[in-house]
Design a protein around this motif. Structure first.
Motif, PDB file in Angstrom:
ATOM      1  N   PRO A 191     -23.248  -6.223  11.304  1.00  0.00           N
ATOM      2  CA  PRO A 191     -22.945  -4.991  12.031  1.00  0.00           C
ATOM      3  C   PRO A 191     -21.483  -4.879  12.477  1.00  0.00           C
ATOM      4  O   PRO A 191     -20.898  -3.796  12.419  1.00  0.00           O
ATOM      5  N   SER A 192     -20.870  -5.982  12.898  1.00  0.00           N
ATOM      6  CA  SER A 192     -19.478  -5.907  13.348  1.00  0.00           C
ATOM      7  C   SER A 192     -18.542  -5.546  12.192  1.00  0.00           C
ATOM      8  O   SER A 192     -17.533  -4.868  12.396  1.00  0.00           O
TER       9      SER A 192
ATOM     10  N   CYS B  54     -19.448  -3.633   9.607  1.00  0.00           N
ATOM     11  CA  CYS B  54     -19.688  -2.197   9.408  1.00  0.00           C
ATOM     12  C   CYS B  54     -18.941  -1.382  10.446  1.00  0.00           C
ATOM     13  O   CYS B  54     -18.412  -0.308  10.143  1.00  0.00           O
ATOM     14  N   ALA B  55     -18.876  -1.899  11.657  1.00  0.00           N
ATOM     15  CA  ALA B  55     -18.180  -1.187  12.737  1.00  0.00           C
ATOM     16  C   ALA B  55     -16.706  -0.983  12.396  1.00  0.00           C
ATOM     17  O   ALA B  55     -16.108   0.016  12.813  1.00  0.00           O
TER      18      ALA B  55
ATOM     19  N   GLU C 294     -16.658   2.133  10.318  1.00  0.00           N
ATOM     20  CA  GLU C 294     -16.908   3.288  11.189  1.00  0.00           C
ATOM     21  C   GLU C 294     -15.656   3.635  11.977  1.00  0.00           C
ATOM     22  O   GLU C 294     -15.312   4.819  12.116  1.00  0.00           O
TER      23      GLU C 294
ATOM     24  N   LEU D  35     -32.401  -3.764   9.499  1.00  0.00           N
ATOM     25  CA  LEU D  35     -31.191  -3.435  10.250  1.00  0.00           C
ATOM     26  C   LEU D  35     -30.918  -1.921  10.281  1.00  0.00           C
ATOM     27  O   LEU D  35     -30.314  -1.422  11.231  1.00  0.00           O
TER      28      LEU D  35
ATOM     29  N   GLN E   5     -31.702   0.126  13.456  1.00  0.00           N
ATOM     30  CA  GLN E   5     -30.876  -0.324  14.579  1.00  0.00           C
ATOM     31  C   GLN E   5     -29.456   0.240  14.488  1.00  0.00           C
ATOM     32  O   GLN E   5     -28.825   0.506  15.508  1.00  0.00           O
ATOM     33  N   GLN E   6     -28.970   0.392  13.252  1.00  0.00           N
ATOM     34  CA  GLN E   6     -27.608   0.871  13.028  1.00  0.00           C
ATOM     35  C   GLN E   6     -27.535   2.391  12.848  1.00  0.00           C
ATOM     36  O   GLN E   6     -26.438   2.946  12.743  1.00  0.00           O
TER      37      GLN E   6
ATOM     38  N   TRP F  55     -28.655   3.928  10.158  1.00  0.00           N
ATOM     39  CA  TRP F  55     -28.430   4.187   8.739  1.00  0.00           C
ATOM     40  C   TRP F  55     -29.659   4.830   8.126  1.00  0.00           C
ATOM     41  O   TRP F  55     -30.797   4.456   8.417  1.00  0.00           O
TER      42      TRP F  55
END
Length: 176
Positions: A82-83, A85-86, A89, A150, A153-154, A156
């Motif tokens: 996730p970090s 992907c951030a 973003e 995931l 939660q994200q 997506w």
């Protein structure tokens, strides 16, 4: 508003194929395929992961600059952290663009059939070698499951790629 469309998913699901098809329907869209960029670096075959980490920084700069021109970018890239992907973003936000995260999916049997039947390129050959070294089909299926877990939660969207035309229509609807 420009959009960064991140096509996430396991190896073999069709990220690159759908990215190119989506871009072909939207002239001016940049396909930023990090696996292709990786192959521009000498020695990438022996340090695939390390080269990928280095190239992602360059890709972020490219994506941010291109989005700032008001044009869309499609990013076909497996990212499970996730970090990480951030970072993409944030690149979209820095350019005043939208970020749309998608997990591409297909039934496990179809996924493995696609993975083993894809055209061999220098990049796909190295990816296949790494997959085999790290657990083979079980690794791919475990990664698929982790991405599907995931996704909610994200925030997506999960897009089924069984029918390519339907998947492209769904992607077009997500970016407007």
């Amino acid at each position: 508003m420009a959009t960064l469309l991140h096509l996430n998913g396991p190896s073999g699901v069709g990220k690159s194929t759908l990215a190119r098809a989506h871009a072909a329907n939207r002239p001016g869209t940049l396909v930023c395929d990090i696996d292709d960029l990786r192959s521009w670096v000498s020695g990438w075959e022996d340090d695939f992961v390390g080269t990928g980490a280095a190239v992602r920084t360059s890709a972020l700069a490219l994506i941010t600059a291109y989005l700032a021109t008001g044009r869309d970018v499609v990013l076909p890239q497996l990212i499970v952290t996730p970090s990480e992907c951030a970072r993409f973003e944030a690149a979209a936000a820095d350019a005043g663009a939208a970020y749309v995260g998608v997990v591409l999916d297909v039934a496990p049997g179809d996924l493995l059939e696609r993975l083993h039947g894809r055209t061999v390129t220098p990049v796909s050959a190295v990816v296949s070698r790494i997959i085999e070294e790290r657990g083979g089909d079980e690794l791919v299926l475990r990664g698929r499951r982790e991405l599907l877990d995931l996704a909610p939660q994200q925030g997506w969207t999960v897009v089924d790629t069984t029918d390519r035309a339907a998947a492209l229509a769904r992607l077009a609807g997500l970016v407007g």
